[in-house]
Design a protein around this motif. Structure first.
Motif, mmCIF file in Angstrom:
data_model
loop_
_atom_site.group_PDB
_atom_site.id
_atom_site.type_symbol
_atom_site.label_atom_id
_atom_site.label_comp_id
_atom_site.label_asym_id
_atom_site.label_seq_id
_atom_site.Cartn_x
_atom_site.Cartn_y
_atom_site.Cartn_z
ATOM 1 N N LYS A 241 0.671 -1.559 0.377
ATOM 2 C CA LYS A 241 -0.273 -0.152 0.059
ATOM 3 C C LYS A 241 1.110 1.583 -0.052
ATOM 4 C CE LYS A 241 -4.162 -2.345 1.826
ATOM 5 N NZ LYS A 241 -4.172 -2.434 3.490
ATOM 6 N N SER B 67 -1.715 2.236 -6.287
ATOM 7 C CA SER B 67 -2.928 0.872 -6.641
ATOM 8 C C SER B 67 -3.658 2.061 -7.891
ATOM 9 C CB SER B 67 -4.468 0.363 -5.444
ATOM 10 O OG SER B 67 -5.093 1.942 -5.261
ATOM 11 N N ASP C 22 -2.656 7.714 -5.029
ATOM 12 C CA ASP C 22 -2.346 5.823 -4.400
ATOM 13 C C ASP C 22 -2.220 5.121 -5.752
ATOM 14 O OD1 ASP C 22 -3.040 3.438 -3.865
ATOM 15 O OD2 ASP C 22 -5.249 4.422 -2.168
#
Length: 189
Positions: free
Chosen positions: A52, A66, A64
């Motif tokens: 993360k 992701s 982020d």
């Protein structure tokens, strides 16, 4: 004499725990291969779950990692106070420019720094974004101790750690690694 032995035993135990912590690297040195120049490379079947990595961008806003799934992401940990970081900045930018057409993005993570110094460092050196991580929390989450900066981590298209380099990089060494990870076929579902 008893207190002296007790103290020596305690120091030995602390040293052992510290050494184990320093060499853990989330187990990657044990399950992945390490080249003669200290680069840790993990085959696709050896890679662990995606880390993360999210936070505040140096220039404002948030990021982020992701959101970059499907791309190879090269993550570079740096500080304005770090001479090897200055030395590698041009090579990182050149590698970014040479590989972004292959679905590769770059992300800097600035550690142990003041925002103004970090922004001044980046100006005219790199065009990709950097997260601001003055506490080095993100670095430590990826098992990058602050005393190993600069460090570069290559995430595969699934966001998993493919390569860890705990030293300054040069384009001629980094670019083939990035291109190799970018050329990997996606894992079967």
């Amino acid at each position: 004499m008893t207190a002296r032995r007790w103290t020596a035993g305690l120091l030995a135990a602390v040293a052992t725990v510290a050494l184990v912590g320093c060499t853990s690297s989330k187990g990657q040195e044990k399950t992945c291969s390490t080249t003669s120049d200290g680069i840790i490379e993990c085959a696709p079947d050896q890679r662990s779950a995606p880390p993360k990595l999210a936070g505040e961008l140096l220039t404002g806003g948030t990021y982020d990692v992701s959101a970059a799934r499907g791309q190879v992401v090269v993550v570079n940990f740096w500080g304005s106070w770090c001479a090897p970081c200055r030395a590698e900045a041009d090579d990182l930018e050149a590698t970014y420019q040479a590989t972004k057409g292959f679905g590769v993005s770059f992300l800097g993570i600035n550690v142990q720094d003041q925002r103004d110094k970090a922004k001044a460092f980046e100006e005219g050196r790199v065009t990709y974004p950097s997260l601001f991580d003055p506490s080095s929390r993100l670095a430590l989450d990826l098992d990058i101790p602050p005393n190993t900066v600069p460090a570069t981590v290559v995430l595969d298209r699934e966001g998993r750690v493919a390569v860890v380099i705990r030293a300054a990089v040069k384009q001629e060494g980094l670019q083939p690694i990035v291109e190799r990870v970018a050329a990997e076929k996606p894992a079967p579902n």
